[in-house]
Scaffold this motif. Structure first.
Motif, PDB file in Angstrom:
ATOM      1  N   LEU A 138      93.516  69.108  -0.008  1.00 57.10           N
ATOM      2  CA  LEU A 138      93.457  69.772   1.722  1.00 57.10           C
ATOM      3  C   LEU A 138      95.141  69.726   2.173  1.00 57.10           C
ATOM      4  CD1 LEU A 138      92.103  70.569   4.231  1.00 57.10           C
ATOM      5  CD2 LEU A 138      91.957  68.102   4.876  1.00 57.10           C
ATOM      6  N   LEU A 139      95.436  68.315   1.873  1.00 54.17           N
ATOM      7  CA  LEU A 139      97.622  68.424   1.825  1.00 54.17           C
ATOM      8  C   LEU A 139      98.150  70.116   2.021  1.00 54.17           C
ATOM      9  CD1 LEU A 139      99.960  67.701   3.736  1.00 54.17           C
ATOM     10  CD2 LEU A 139     100.893  66.592   2.079  1.00 54.17           C
ATOM     11  N   GLU A 140      97.516  69.916   0.096  1.00 55.92           N
ATOM     12  CA  GLU A 140      98.101  71.114  -0.644  1.00 55.92           C
ATOM     13  C   GLU A 140      97.882  72.788  -0.194  1.00 55.92           C
ATOM     14  OE1 GLU A 140     101.065  69.096  -1.369  1.00 55.92           O
ATOM     15  OE2 GLU A 140     100.648  69.997  -2.989  1.00 55.92           O
ATOM     16  N   LEU A 141      96.748  73.039   0.749  1.00 58.13           N
ATOM     17  CA  LEU A 141      96.048  73.733   0.915  1.00 58.13           C
ATOM     18  C   LEU A 141      96.567  74.414   2.963  1.00 58.13           C
ATOM     19  CD1 LEU A 141      93.395  76.657   0.658  1.00 58.13           C
ATOM     20  CD2 LEU A 141      92.146  74.595   1.518  1.00 58.13           C
ATOM     21  N   ALA A 142      96.337  73.357   3.390  1.00 61.45           N
ATOM     22  CA  ALA A 142      97.413  73.327   4.714  1.00 61.45           C
ATOM     23  C   ALA A 142      98.522  73.874   4.945  1.00 61.45           C
ATOM     24  CB  ALA A 142      97.203  71.670   5.192  1.00 61.45           C
ATOM     25  N   GLN A 193      99.722  75.317   2.728  1.00 64.47           N
ATOM     26  CA  GLN A 193      99.766  76.488   2.516  1.00 64.47           C
ATOM     27  C   GLN A 193      99.513  77.929   2.977  1.00 64.47           C
ATOM     28  OE1 GLN A 193      98.198  77.942  -1.924  1.00 64.47           O
ATOM     29  NE2 GLN A 193      96.776  79.697  -1.049  1.00 64.47           N
ATOM     30  N   ARG A 194      98.234  77.503   3.228  1.00 64.02           N
ATOM     31  CA  ARG A 194      98.125  78.434   4.843  1.00 64.02           C
ATOM     32  C   ARG A 194      99.200  78.388   6.149  1.00 64.02           C
ATOM     33  NH1 ARG A 194      91.858  77.820   3.863  1.00 64.02           N
ATOM     34  NH2 ARG A 194      91.544  78.965   1.560  1.00 64.02           N
ATOM     35  N   THR A 195      99.606  77.630   5.834  1.00 66.31           N
ATOM     36  CA  THR A 195      99.891  77.529   7.409  1.00 66.31           C
ATOM     37  C   THR A 195     101.241  77.694   7.500  1.00 66.31           C
ATOM     38  OG1 THR A 195     100.538  75.158   7.185  1.00 66.31           O
ATOM     39  CG2 THR A 195      98.513  75.472   8.494  1.00 66.31           C
ATOM     40  N   GLY A 196     102.031  77.821   6.350  1.00 68.60           N
ATOM     41  CA  GLY A 196     103.478  78.195   5.587  1.00 68.60           C
ATOM     42  C   GLY A 196     104.769  77.175   6.425  1.00 68.60           C
ATOM     43  N   VAL A 197     104.101  75.975   6.916  1.00 66.50           N
ATOM     44  CA  VAL A 197     104.746  75.294   7.096  1.00 66.50           C
ATOM     45  C   VAL A 197     104.240  73.742   6.283  1.00 66.50           C
ATOM     46  CG1 VAL A 197     105.450  75.636   9.479  1.00 66.50           C
ATOM     47  CG2 VAL A 197     103.670  73.776   8.948  1.00 66.50           C
ATOM     48  N   MET A 246     102.358  72.335  -6.050  1.00 63.73           N
ATOM     49  CA  MET A 246     102.992  73.539  -5.479  1.00 63.73           C
ATOM     50  C   MET A 246     103.629  74.524  -6.735  1.00 63.73           C
ATOM     51  SD  MET A 246     102.242  72.956  -1.603  1.00 63.73           S
ATOM     52  CE  MET A 246     101.560  74.824  -1.270  1.00 63.73           C
ATOM     53  N   MET A 247     103.702  75.512  -6.653  1.00 63.92           N
ATOM     54  CA  MET A 247     104.624  76.615  -7.060  1.00 63.92           C
ATOM     55  C   MET A 247     104.476  77.684  -6.465  1.00 63.92           C
ATOM     56  SD  MET A 247     103.892  75.673 -10.926  1.00 63.92           S
ATOM     57  CE  MET A 247     105.045  77.114 -11.747  1.00 63.92           C
ATOM     58  N   LEU A 248     105.836  78.765  -6.562  1.00 66.48           N
ATOM     59  CA  LEU A 248     106.360  79.734  -5.933  1.00 66.48           C
ATOM     60  C   LEU A 248     105.339  80.464  -6.856  1.00 66.48           C
ATOM     61  CD1 LEU A 248     110.383  79.594  -5.200  1.00 66.48           C
ATOM     62  CD2 LEU A 248     107.860  79.564  -3.808  1.00 66.48           C
ATOM     63  N   ASP A 249     105.152  81.849  -6.429  1.00 68.34           N
ATOM     64  CA  ASP A 249     104.291  82.926  -7.079  1.00 68.34           C
ATOM     65  C   ASP A 249     105.318  84.035  -7.048  1.00 68.34           C
ATOM     66  OD1 ASP A 249     104.378  84.145  -3.967  1.00 68.34           O
ATOM     67  OD2 ASP A 249     101.712  83.681  -4.088  1.00 68.34           O
ATOM     68  N   GLU A 250     104.557  84.954  -7.455  1.00 69.05           N
ATOM     69  CA  GLU A 250     105.222  86.022  -7.935  1.00 69.05           C
ATOM     70  C   GLU A 250     105.791  86.709  -6.371  1.00 69.05           C
ATOM     71  OE1 GLU A 250     102.850  86.099  -8.723  1.00 69.05           O
ATOM     72  OE2 GLU A 250     101.972  86.161 -11.295  1.00 69.05           O
ATOM     73  N   ARG A 251     105.255  86.543  -5.481  1.00 72.15           N
ATOM     74  CA  ARG A 251     106.136  87.011  -4.165  1.00 72.15           C
ATOM     75  C   ARG A 251     106.460  86.560  -3.592  1.00 72.15           C
ATOM     76  NH1 ARG A 251     100.919  87.706  -3.774  1.00 72.15           N
ATOM     77  NH2 ARG A 251     100.459  85.889  -2.891  1.00 72.15           N
ATOM     78  N   GLY A 252     107.118  85.186  -3.926  1.00 71.07           N
ATOM     79  CA  GLY A 252     107.764  84.516  -3.764  1.00 71.07           C
ATOM     80  C   GLY A 252     107.294  83.321  -2.253  1.00 71.07           C
ATOM     81  N   GLU A 253     106.126  83.097  -2.623  1.00 71.85           N
ATOM     82  CA  GLU A 253     105.236  82.457  -1.868  1.00 71.85           C
ATOM     83  C   GLU A 253     104.206  81.090  -2.310  1.00 71.85           C
ATOM     84  OE1 GLU A 253     101.663  84.635   0.566  1.00 71.85           O
ATOM     85  OE2 GLU A 253     103.335  86.012   0.505  1.00 71.85           O
ATOM     86  N   LEU A 254     104.621  79.718  -1.857  1.00 69.64           N
ATOM     87  CA  LEU A 254     103.959  78.614  -2.601  1.00 69.64           C
ATOM     88  C   LEU A 254     102.245  78.862  -2.629  1.00 69.64           C
ATOM     89  CD1 LEU A 254     105.551  75.779  -1.087  1.00 69.64           C
ATOM     90  CD2 LEU A 254     105.821  76.290  -3.045  1.00 69.64           C
ATOM     91  N   CYS A 255     101.858  78.263  -3.739  1.00 68.99           N
ATOM     92  CA  CYS A 255     100.418  78.142  -4.126  1.00 68.99           C
ATOM     93  C   CYS A 255      99.788  76.758  -4.870  1.00 68.99           C
ATOM     94  CB  CYS A 255     100.098  79.448  -4.905  1.00 68.99           C
ATOM     95  SG  CYS A 255     100.777  79.582  -6.487  1.00 68.99           S
TER      96      CYS A 255
END
Length: 190
Positions: free
Chosen positions: A72-76, A78-82, A52-61
């Motif tokens: 699934l773990l990575e998506l989880a 990303q989606r939950t933020g935890v 996972m990497m930070l995007d331009e907005r500073g959010e993990l993708c």
């Protein structure tokens, strides 16, 4: 469990040709990142890997994963933020979880994974190592085990070694292709 010689050989192979200027195109970078995830999975003897990497907005993708349960773990996360990957990037340090399903620090993450796909056994053991550029985390390498797992110092250091290889590859990719995602995400040199 990995052996030290296999780890050394794997890391050396992943770094092969990194001293060739301009050789790491966007396609070559994607292939090398995928190779690093596969090598980490094989040598460390874990059941899955993710990046996972930070995007331009500073959010993990999610950038990559070794298989659908890892995705699934990575998506989880990303989606939950935890999750351990999220905390790893926030704290600029490795985070380990021996058993995600034991009701510890990440019950929301565990619930998301179980609800998302009850047929896929969620990973229980996770180690998240930061991908550091200029001293700050720009992403995380996550390695996972299907069963609960106690992370030893030796195994943590091996995971961190693969995260360091990913950092080198991303830095080289950004230098060779400034317009790529790696070039946009990595900080400018001061």
């Amino acid at each position: 469990m990995h052996d030290r010689q296999a780890l050394d050989d794997s890391l050396r192979q992943l770094m092969h040709h990194t001293d060739t200027p301009g050789a790491l195109t966007a396609d070559a970078l994607a292939e090398r990142l995928s190779d690093a995830l596969a090598a980490a999975r094989s040598v460390l003897g874990v059941d899955g890997t993710g990046l996972m990497m930070l995007d331009e907005r500073g959010e993990l993708c999610v950038v990559g994963s070794s298989d659908p349960p890892s995705a699934l773990l990575e998506l989880a996360q990303q989606r939950t933020g935890v999750g351990p990957g999220v905390d790893c990037v926030r704290r600029d340090r490795t985070v380990t979880v021996d058993d995600l399903g034991a009701g510890g620090a990440y019950p929301r993450l565990w619930e998301f994974m179980v609800e998302a796909d009850g047929d896929v056994l969620p990973f229980r053991g996770v180690a998240s190592a930061p991908i550091l550029i200029s001293g700050r985390a720009i992403g995380t390498l996550n390695v996972m085990t299907a069963a609960a797992h106690r992370w030893t110092r030796e195994r943590i250091e091996a995971v961190e070694a693969y995260a360091n290889v990913l950092a080198v590859l991303l830095r080289l990719g950004a230098a060779a292709q400034p317009g790529t995602i790696a070039g946009r995400l990595l900080p400018d040199e001061d």
